[in-house]
Design a protein around this motif. Structure first.
Motif, mmCIF file in Angstrom:
data_model
loop_
_atom_site.group_PDB
_atom_site.id
_atom_site.type_symbol
_atom_site.label_atom_id
_atom_site.label_comp_id
_atom_site.label_asym_id
_atom_site.label_seq_id
_atom_site.Cartn_x
_atom_site.Cartn_y
_atom_site.Cartn_z
ATOM 1 N N ASP A 666 43.237 87.145 -1.059
ATOM 2 C CA ASP A 666 44.116 88.209 -1.558
ATOM 3 C C ASP A 666 43.878 88.441 -3.045
ATOM 4 O OD1 ASP A 666 46.091 89.229 0.534
ATOM 5 O OD2 ASP A 666 46.256 87.083 0.815
ATOM 6 N N ALA A 667 43.852 87.354 -3.810
ATOM 7 C CA ALA A 667 43.649 87.485 -5.249
ATOM 8 C C ALA A 667 42.261 88.034 -5.564
ATOM 9 C CB ALA A 667 43.847 86.127 -5.923
ATOM 10 N N MET A 668 41.241 87.549 -4.860
ATOM 11 C CA MET A 668 39.879 88.020 -5.118
ATOM 12 C C MET A 668 39.729 89.501 -4.777
ATOM 13 S SD MET A 668 36.874 87.453 -6.198
ATOM 14 C CE MET A 668 36.519 85.709 -6.253
ATOM 15 N N THR A 669 40.317 89.922 -3.675
ATOM 16 C CA THR A 669 40.260 91.346 -3.299
ATOM 17 C C THR A 669 40.947 92.212 -4.350
ATOM 18 O OG1 THR A 669 40.277 90.701 -0.967
ATOM 19 C CG2 THR A 669 40.785 92.996 -1.474
ATOM 20 N N TYR A 670 42.081 91.726 -4.836
ATOM 21 C CA TYR A 670 42.808 92.461 -5.883
ATOM 22 C C TYR A 670 41.956 92.574 -7.151
ATOM 23 C CZ TYR A 670 46.382 93.476 -9.388
ATOM 24 O OH TYR A 670 47.098 94.032 -10.420
ATOM 25 N N VAL A 671 41.318 91.479 -7.537
ATOM 26 C CA VAL A 671 40.488 91.484 -8.748
ATOM 27 C C VAL A 671 39.302 92.428 -8.588
ATOM 28 C CG1 VAL A 671 38.936 90.077 -10.155
ATOM 29 C CG2 VAL A 671 41.170 89.175 -9.485
ATOM 30 N N GLN A 672 38.662 92.415 -7.425
ATOM 31 C CA GLN A 672 37.495 93.267 -7.214
ATOM 32 C C GLN A 672 37.859 94.750 -7.221
ATOM 33 O OE1 GLN A 672 36.113 91.183 -3.621
ATOM 34 N NE2 GLN A 672 34.191 90.794 -4.698
ATOM 35 N N LYS A 673 39.047 95.057 -6.720
ATOM 36 C CA LYS A 673 39.486 96.455 -6.773
ATOM 37 C C LYS A 673 39.855 96.863 -8.194
ATOM 38 C CE LYS A 673 41.041 96.911 -1.992
ATOM 39 N NZ LYS A 673 42.171 97.223 -1.085
ATOM 40 N N LYS A 674 40.361 95.926 -8.960
ATOM 41 C CA LYS A 674 40.741 96.225 -10.344
ATOM 42 C C LYS A 674 39.528 96.306 -11.251
ATOM 43 C CE LYS A 674 44.064 94.807 -13.876
ATOM 44 N NZ LYS A 674 45.120 93.830 -14.239
ATOM 45 N N HIS A 675 38.468 95.581 -10.924
ATOM 46 C CA HIS A 675 37.242 95.579 -11.736
ATOM 47 C C HIS A 675 36.051 95.895 -10.830
ATOM 48 C CE1 HIS A 675 39.364 93.656 -15.127
ATOM 49 N NE2 HIS A 675 39.977 92.947 -14.196
ATOM 50 N N PRO A 676 35.987 97.104 -10.288
ATOM 51 C CA PRO A 676 34.913 97.428 -9.327
ATOM 52 C C PRO A 676 33.531 97.382 -9.939
ATOM 53 C CG PRO A 676 36.103 99.396 -9.972
ATOM 54 C CD PRO A 676 36.883 98.253 -10.531
ATOM 55 N N GLN A 677 33.413 97.656 -11.240
ATOM 56 C CA GLN A 677 32.094 97.662 -11.867
ATOM 57 C C GLN A 677 31.497 96.277 -11.969
ATOM 58 O OE1 GLN A 677 34.926 98.111 -13.353
ATOM 59 N NE2 GLN A 677 35.059 96.897 -15.222
ATOM 60 N N GLU A 678 32.306 95.252 -11.739
ATOM 61 C CA GLU A 678 31.796 93.889 -11.863
ATOM 62 C C GLU A 678 31.281 93.337 -10.543
ATOM 63 O OE1 GLU A 678 31.533 92.763 -14.706
ATOM 64 O OE2 GLU A 678 32.908 93.978 -15.892
ATOM 65 N N ASP A 679 31.448 94.078 -9.422
ATOM 66 C CA ASP A 679 31.049 93.568 -8.108
ATOM 67 C C ASP A 679 29.547 93.334 -8.043
ATOM 68 O OD1 ASP A 679 33.612 93.709 -7.439
ATOM 69 O OD2 ASP A 679 33.450 95.447 -6.090
ATOM 70 N N THR A 680 29.157 92.278 -7.393
ATOM 71 C CA THR A 680 27.744 91.968 -7.183
ATOM 72 C C THR A 680 27.556 91.481 -5.760
ATOM 73 O OG1 THR A 680 28.063 89.709 -7.934
ATOM 74 C CG2 THR A 680 27.355 91.302 -9.578
ATOM 75 N N PRO A 681 26.376 91.694 -5.169
ATOM 76 C CA PRO A 681 26.117 91.148 -3.838
ATOM 77 C C PRO A 681 26.045 89.625 -3.898
ATOM 78 C CG PRO A 681 24.118 92.055 -4.772
ATOM 79 C CD PRO A 681 25.214 92.438 -5.717
ATOM 80 N N TYR A 682 25.941 89.018 -2.713
ATOM 81 C CA TYR A 682 25.951 87.558 -2.692
ATOM 82 C C TYR A 682 24.716 87.008 -3.378
ATOM 83 C CZ TYR A 682 22.376 86.962 0.922
ATOM 84 O OH TYR A 682 21.205 86.930 1.616
ATOM 85 N N LYS A 683 24.891 85.799 -3.884
ATOM 86 C CA LYS A 683 23.795 85.114 -4.566
ATOM 87 C C LYS A 683 23.324 83.964 -3.702
ATOM 88 C CE LYS A 683 25.996 86.080 -9.016
ATOM 89 N NZ LYS A 683 26.558 85.509 -10.227
ATOM 90 N N ASP A 684 22.019 83.797 -3.660
ATOM 91 C CA ASP A 684 21.447 82.677 -2.925
ATOM 92 C C ASP A 684 21.322 81.510 -3.897
ATOM 93 O OD1 ASP A 684 19.961 80.829 -1.555
ATOM 94 O OD2 ASP A 684 18.804 82.366 -0.487
#
Length: 700
Positions: A666-684
């Motif tokens: 819940d918290a992570m989803t909220y943060v990603q919606k609040k800071h969409p420009q910071e989203d990145t795909p998964y890292k290996d």
């Protein structure tokens, strides 16, 4: 359970704790007060009366399920075997020594005894008997009172690891105590710290005086009993009852000793003449009880704790439950009754317990038969056992200690799986061997409590990352394909937070994020002071292209230390003609560490409580991050902790209830919606080398 290929899908709205409470109405339950618990404790109904009766008389419960055909013969054989050992061996050595210390203090070997009414005109032995029985009576009173007051909870501090180490040490003590019989040596009884070392020193000093007949007889008996017991174990399902090898060897040894006159020909120490009958009952001496209160209470604790430790071993082995309060009541009643007939304080008998268990005893019927055997021998047929060599008893006891001694094989497993438990086992065992069982138990409890403190004071904190394609979050060091949005850190606290570990938690958090928020805040406030000074002095000019320096300021100007307390306050941006971006280049030799994250999520799922010191430290830590523009979110916080935070006025203008979320996702989803420009795909993780975030600064 195989769950591969199985899926579930849940679609729900994103919740914070505030929105969850608004959406889902909570039932407000009335919590019981201390007065309510007291009332419940003293309330009686038919069900509680029945349970109390069964607790005081457990025989009523297990007699209903007694399997006569399966258990009776085994109980008879076990009871007879144990009864023979019980008749010919003394009481529990630790408590005997503790009682003996009181006896010798009040009735010393030389000089007159303490002036106590009721001891006048009696011989020294009679005086000592009265002292011992009075101490036993008082010990029983303490145990009975603790049982009725439900003080049996103290046994929860006896972990399986501690009990295993302690009983192994007890087995070593018994082994050493039987060596003098097996070797046919005269060794005085010693007590106190290092007594086992002194005893072994005496034994090895007399080793050349070993009675060969005793030694050979003991070896033959131990080998024979060992092999027969192996047969009993291997063919357990085919034998109707275990072969009563202890009884057989006792009869054979008695016959040989009597027929060949071992006592005279080989100087073998035999049981000898046995006292017949029982003394008439006597009342306890009140003055003796007054003089021995300080010693009787520790006896009550040690006797119960040692007995419960041994009982717990067999409870685990045979899968049954023991009740500490019931044991206290039983010991208290038996000591009070036994004291009337001049008995010593009752406790465990490790050697006889081992004999009873290894010979197939199933229920208290075996104990009843054992007691009847002791009574019959004492009253009528004790003379038949007079020629029995004491070395035979020692050999029977030693061979029955095999199970206890083999507990030492647990050490390699504990070393590989749980080092603190390894320390508890080894520390308890060594302390009990060297210092004695009473002090060793206390040391073991101390070590056990220290390991609990160690585990909670220095927990293994971790930085979590999302397992790609799931709503699961795990330690990012342990998995390969993980998703970590830039600027977000999830920090897990896996223990309660209290006064002893709050600073450890803050230090670990600072280490995880890679910067000290308080230092950054102070640097920023110093920089703002300098910017204001330079603007007022005309050294900085505001243009359409930004702020340009028109002059230079010395480094000392930025180190103005006046009003240091103001540096810890939130940064004041009022009256500034420009907006300061702390992650961009700053003018005029201004150096401020950069903050690499914009959001910090604290996982409180394992935090079971917070004390007042922890709340103060946590509040200070949260404010430090908030004041350097890091948004803080707390997830999976227990509702009771959240209620306590509210009642303790934890929240204010900076720390709000809106920062609490029910889950990490819940918290992570909220943060990603609040800071969409910071989203990145998964890292290996295989392509990523973990690096520690360093403080960075920019200069013009």
């Amino acid at each position: 359970m195989d769950t591969l290929g199985q899926y579930y899908v849940v679609a729900r709205q994103l919740y914070s704790e505030d929105s969850f409470k608004e959406t889902h109405e909570k039932i407000h339950r009335r919590r019981k007060t201390l007065l309510d618990h007291v009332k419940d404790y003293f309330t009686c109904d038919s069900k509680r009366a029945k349970n109390a009766a069964l607790s005081l008389l457990p025989i009523v419960g297990w007699m209903k399920i007694y399997r006569v055909k399966e258990w009776l013969l085994s109980d008879i054989v076990s009871g007879v075997s144990t009864g023979l050992v019980a008749v010919l061996q003394g009481s529990f050595p630790v408590l005997s020594l503790m009682v003996g210390q009181v006896v010798t203090r009040l009735v010393p070997d030389t000089g007159s005894p303490v002036n106590i009414t009721g001891l006048e005109g009696l011989s020294q032995d009679e005086q000592r008997v009265i002292v011992a029985s009075s101490v036993t009576f008082l010990t029983g009173l303490f145990q009975l009172a603790m049982g009725l007051l439900q003080a049996g909870f103290i046994v929860i501090y006896l972990s399986d690891t501690l009990v295993s180490g302690f009983t192994t040490a007890a087995a070593v003590h018994i082994l050493v105590s039987q060596l003098k019989f097996v070797l046919g040596l005269t060794v005085p009884g010693l007590s106190g710290p290092l007594s086992i070392i002194y005893t072994l020193e005496i034994i090895f000093g007399q080793i050349t005086s070993t009675n060969i007949c005793d030694l050979v007889m003991s070896i033959i008996i131990m080998v024979a009993v060992f092999f027969v017991k192996e047969i009993n174990d291997r063919f357990k399902s085919k034998l109707p009852v275990p072969i009563p090898i202890e009884v057989i060897m006792t009869i054979i040894a008695c016959g040989l000793s009597y027929g060949f006159n071992f006592k005279e020909k080989f100087r073998v120490d035999v049981v000898g003449q046995m006292v017949k009958g029982y003394e008439s009952p006597i009342p306890p001496n009140v003055e003796v009880m007054q003089y021995s209160i300080a010693e009787a209470f520790p006896m009550a604790i040690v006797g119960f704790a040692v007995a419960f430790s041994v009982a717990k071993v067999y409870a685990v082995k045979h899968d049954y439950v023991i009740d500490g309060n019931q044991e206290l009541v039983a010991f208290g009643a038996s000591n009070i009754f036994g004291a009337s007939f001049r008995s010593f304080v009752a406790s465990t008998a490790l050697s006889r317990s081992a004999v009873q268990e290894s010979t197939g005893g199933k229920t208290q019927i075996a104990g009843l038969i054992s007691a009847m055997m002791a009574m019959i021998v004492t009253v009528g047929i004790g003379f038949l056992l007079e020629p029995l060599p004491k070395s035979v008893l020692g050999a029977l006891v030693i061979v029955n200690l095999k199970g206890m001694l083999l507990q030492v094989t647990e050490l390699p497993y504990l070393w590989r799986r749980d080092r603190p438990d390894f320390v508890v086992w080894l520390g308890t065992c060594v302390a009990a061997i060297l210092l004695g069982l009473d002090l060793g138990l206390a040391v073991g409890l101390g070590i056990e409590l220290l390991t609990v403190v160690f585990r909670t004071q220095f927990p293994r904190c971790a930085v979590l990352a999302n397992i790609a394609g799931t709503d699961l979050y795990r330690d990012r060091k342990d998995y390969l394909c993980i998703s970590e949005p830039d600027g977000v850190m999830i920090f897990r606290i896996p223990s309660p937070i209290f006064f002893a570990n709050i600073e450890f938690f803050r230090n670990k958090l600072t280490e995880a994020v890679g910067f000290n928020p308080l230092r950054v805040l102070r640097k920023r406030n110093k920089a703002l002071r300098k910017i204001r000074k330079m603007l007022s002095a005309g050294m900085l000019q505001v243009t359409k292209r930004g702020v340009l320096p028109t002059g230079y300021s010395s480094a000392n100007d930025s180190e103005d230390e006046g009003k240091m307390e103001e540096l810890d306050l939130p940064s004041d941006y009022s009256n500034l003609p420009v907006q300061v971006n702390w992650n961009s280049q700053l003018p005029a030799n201004i150096c401020v560490p950069r903050v690499p994250i914009h959001s910090l999520i604290l996982d409180f799922a394992a935090v079971s409580f917070l004390d007042m010191s922890a709340m103060k430290g946590l509040k200070a830590a949260l404010k430090e991050f908030i004041r350097v523009d890091v948004e803080v979110y707390i997830v999976s916080c227990d509702e009771n902790i959240l209620d306590k935070l509210c009642s303790c006025k934890f929240f204010d203008d900076e720390i709000r209830t809106s920062m609490f979320f029910p889950t990490i996702h819940d918290a992570m989803t909220y943060v990603q919606k609040k800071h969409p420009q910071e989203d990145t795909p998964y890292k290996d993780q295989r392509r990523k080398t973990p690096t520690k975030t360093k403080e960075a600064c920019t200069k013009l």
